[in-house]
Design an enzyme around this catalytic site. Structure first.
Site, PDB file in Angstrom:
ATOM      1  CE  LYS A   9       4.722   7.551  -0.573  1.00  0.00           C
ATOM      2  NZ  LYS A   9       3.254   7.484  -0.681  1.00  0.00           N
ATOM      3  CE  LYS A  14       0.237   2.493  -3.877  1.00  0.00           C
ATOM      4  NZ  LYS A  14       0.396   3.764  -3.149  1.00  0.00           N
ATOM      5  CG  ASP A  16      -8.437   3.040 -16.804  1.00  0.00           C
ATOM      6  OD1 ASP A  16      -9.042   2.314 -17.622  1.00  0.00           O
ATOM      7  OD2 ASP A  16      -8.989   3.982 -16.210  1.00  0.00           O
ATOM      8  CB  THR A  42       2.301  -4.300   2.223  1.00  0.00           C
ATOM      9  OG1 THR A  42       1.987  -2.923   2.230  1.00  0.00           O
ATOM     10  CG2 THR A  42       3.669  -4.509   1.626  1.00  0.00           C
ATOM     11  NE  ARG A 102       2.811   6.829   9.730  1.00  0.00           N
ATOM     12  CZ  ARG A 102       2.090   5.713   9.836  1.00  0.00           C
ATOM     13  NH1 ARG A 102       1.056   5.676  10.654  1.00  0.00           N
ATOM     14  NH2 ARG A 102       2.404   4.659   9.112  1.00  0.00           N
TER      15      ARG A 102
HETATM   16  O1  C5P Z   1       4.579   6.993   7.729  1.00  0.00           O
HETATM   17  P1  C5P Z   1       5.181   5.815   7.027  1.00  0.00           P
HETATM   18  O2  C5P Z   1       6.704   5.807   7.053  1.00  0.00           O
HETATM   19  O3  C5P Z   1       4.578   4.504   7.459  1.00  0.00           O
HETATM   20  O4  C5P Z   1       4.794   6.079   5.498  1.00  0.00           O
HETATM   21  C1  C5P Z   1       5.071   5.156   4.496  1.00  0.00           C
HETATM   22  C2  C5P Z   1       4.555   5.653   3.175  1.00  0.00           C
HETATM   23  O5  C5P Z   1       4.719   4.609   2.223  1.00  0.00           O
HETATM   24  C3  C5P Z   1       3.075   6.013   3.163  1.00  0.00           C
HETATM   25  O6  C5P Z   1       2.896   7.057   2.210  1.00  0.00           O
HETATM   26  C4  C5P Z   1       2.404   4.740   2.700  1.00  0.00           C
HETATM   27  O7  C5P Z   1       1.194   4.962   2.061  1.00  0.00           O
HETATM   28  C5  C5P Z   1       3.446   4.208   1.725  1.00  0.00           C
HETATM   29  N1  C5P Z   1       3.387   2.761   1.508  1.00  0.00           N
HETATM   30  C6  C5P Z   1       3.529   1.827   2.525  1.00  0.00           C
HETATM   31  N2  C5P Z   1       3.470   0.491   2.244  1.00  0.00           N
HETATM   32  C7  C5P Z   1       3.296   0.082   0.997  1.00  0.00           C
HETATM   33  C8  C5P Z   1       3.155   0.989  -0.041  1.00  0.00           C
HETATM   34  C9  C5P Z   1       3.201   2.346   0.253  1.00  0.00           C
HETATM   35  O8  C5P Z   1       3.717   2.194   3.673  1.00  0.00           O
HETATM   36  N3  C5P Z   1       3.294  -1.204   0.747  1.00  0.00           N
END
Ligand code: C5P
Length: 232
Positions: free
Chosen positions: A32, A61, A64, A119, A211
């Site tokens: 991603k 995302k 527009d 979220t 992460r």
């Molecule tokens: O590091 P982590 O596993 O928390 O990363 C989750 C990824 O998913 C990040 O790129 C974050 O921006 C994205 N994301 C999220 N929650 C959402 C939408 C997107 O954690 N509701």
């Protein structure tokens, strides 16, 4: 496309991203690319990662007017990404225009999924700032159904919502779910999390994992573990 693990490459530069991806010598993970990396490096980062053999979810995302979405999506479809997304809040007409723009002359197109309510938005901020008074679960499901009716392929949602989205929109409507952590891992700033195994059981189609893989001492091993738990 079947179930898969998508690695969130939340790096600030191409250099850091390539150093990370270089570690994957056998299997090329689905990745991603978000706003930070895309705005730092431009479309060339997408072409380069694609040329390295990865599938790409371009997480920009978009939101527009319909005409702008149509034109922007036409550009993204030429970039040959596999999944891209938009905000369902842009309305059904915007989503239909997006599909139109995304569809190539030969009828093929990348998958298009919608963000419902972020979220980071809770009931209180939705009511106060957006003047939306319905319960947030209902709003999320309504946006998901609107996305499905516009012809989109799925939504980004919490793994906790994946079952409900499938019930409301059909089993083939994709659920792409972040907020995944290993049972013995750090939760970090995520609040409502699930393990890859639980995400599989509840019916997520794709999990987005950042992460727990990118910050792991051995990212390739963490990725393989994630795939084993989620895909089997
Ligand atoms: O590091 P982590 O596993 O928390 O990363 C989750 C990824 O998913 C990040 O790129 C974050 O921006 C994205 N994301 C999220 N929650 C959402 C939408 C997107 O954690 N509701």
């Amino acid at each position: 496309m079947g179930k898969d693990v998508i690695i969130a490459c939340d790096f600030a530069s191409a250099e850091k991203t390539y150093a990370f991806l270089d570690q994957f010598t056998t299997r090329k993970p689905f990745v991603k690319i978000g706003m930070e990396l895309f705005y730092a490096e431009g479309p060339q980062i997408v072409r380069e990662i694609k040329a390295r053999g990865h599938k790409i979810f371009l997480d920009l995302k978009l939101h527009d007017i319909p005409n702008t979405l149509k034109k922007a999506m036409a550009v993204l479809s030429k970039l040959d990404v596999d999944i891209c997304n938009l905000h369902a809040a842009g309305t059904r007409r915007m989503m239909e225009a997006a599909i139109e723009g995304l569809t190539r002359p030969d009828g093929t197109r990348p998958l298009l999924i919608a963000v419902t309510q972020l979220t980071s938005t809770d009931q209180e901020s939705m009511e106060k700032d957006l003047l939306i008074h319905a319960p947030i679960d209902q709003v999320v499901m309504h946006y998901a159904q609107c996305a499905r009716d516009a012809g989109l392929d799925g939504v980004v949602c919490s793994p906790l919502e994946a079952g409900k989205v499938h019930a409301a929109c059909g089993e083939t409507f994709l659920t792409v779910t972040p907020g995944v952590r290993f049972a013995d891992g750090d939760v970090g700033d995520q609040k409502r999390v699930m393990t890859p195994t639980q995400a599989r059981e509840i019916g997520s189609d794709y999990i987005v994992v950042g992460r727990p893989i990118t910050a792991a001492p051995d990212p390739v091993a963490a990725y393989e573990r994630c795939v084993k738990e989620f895909v089997g």
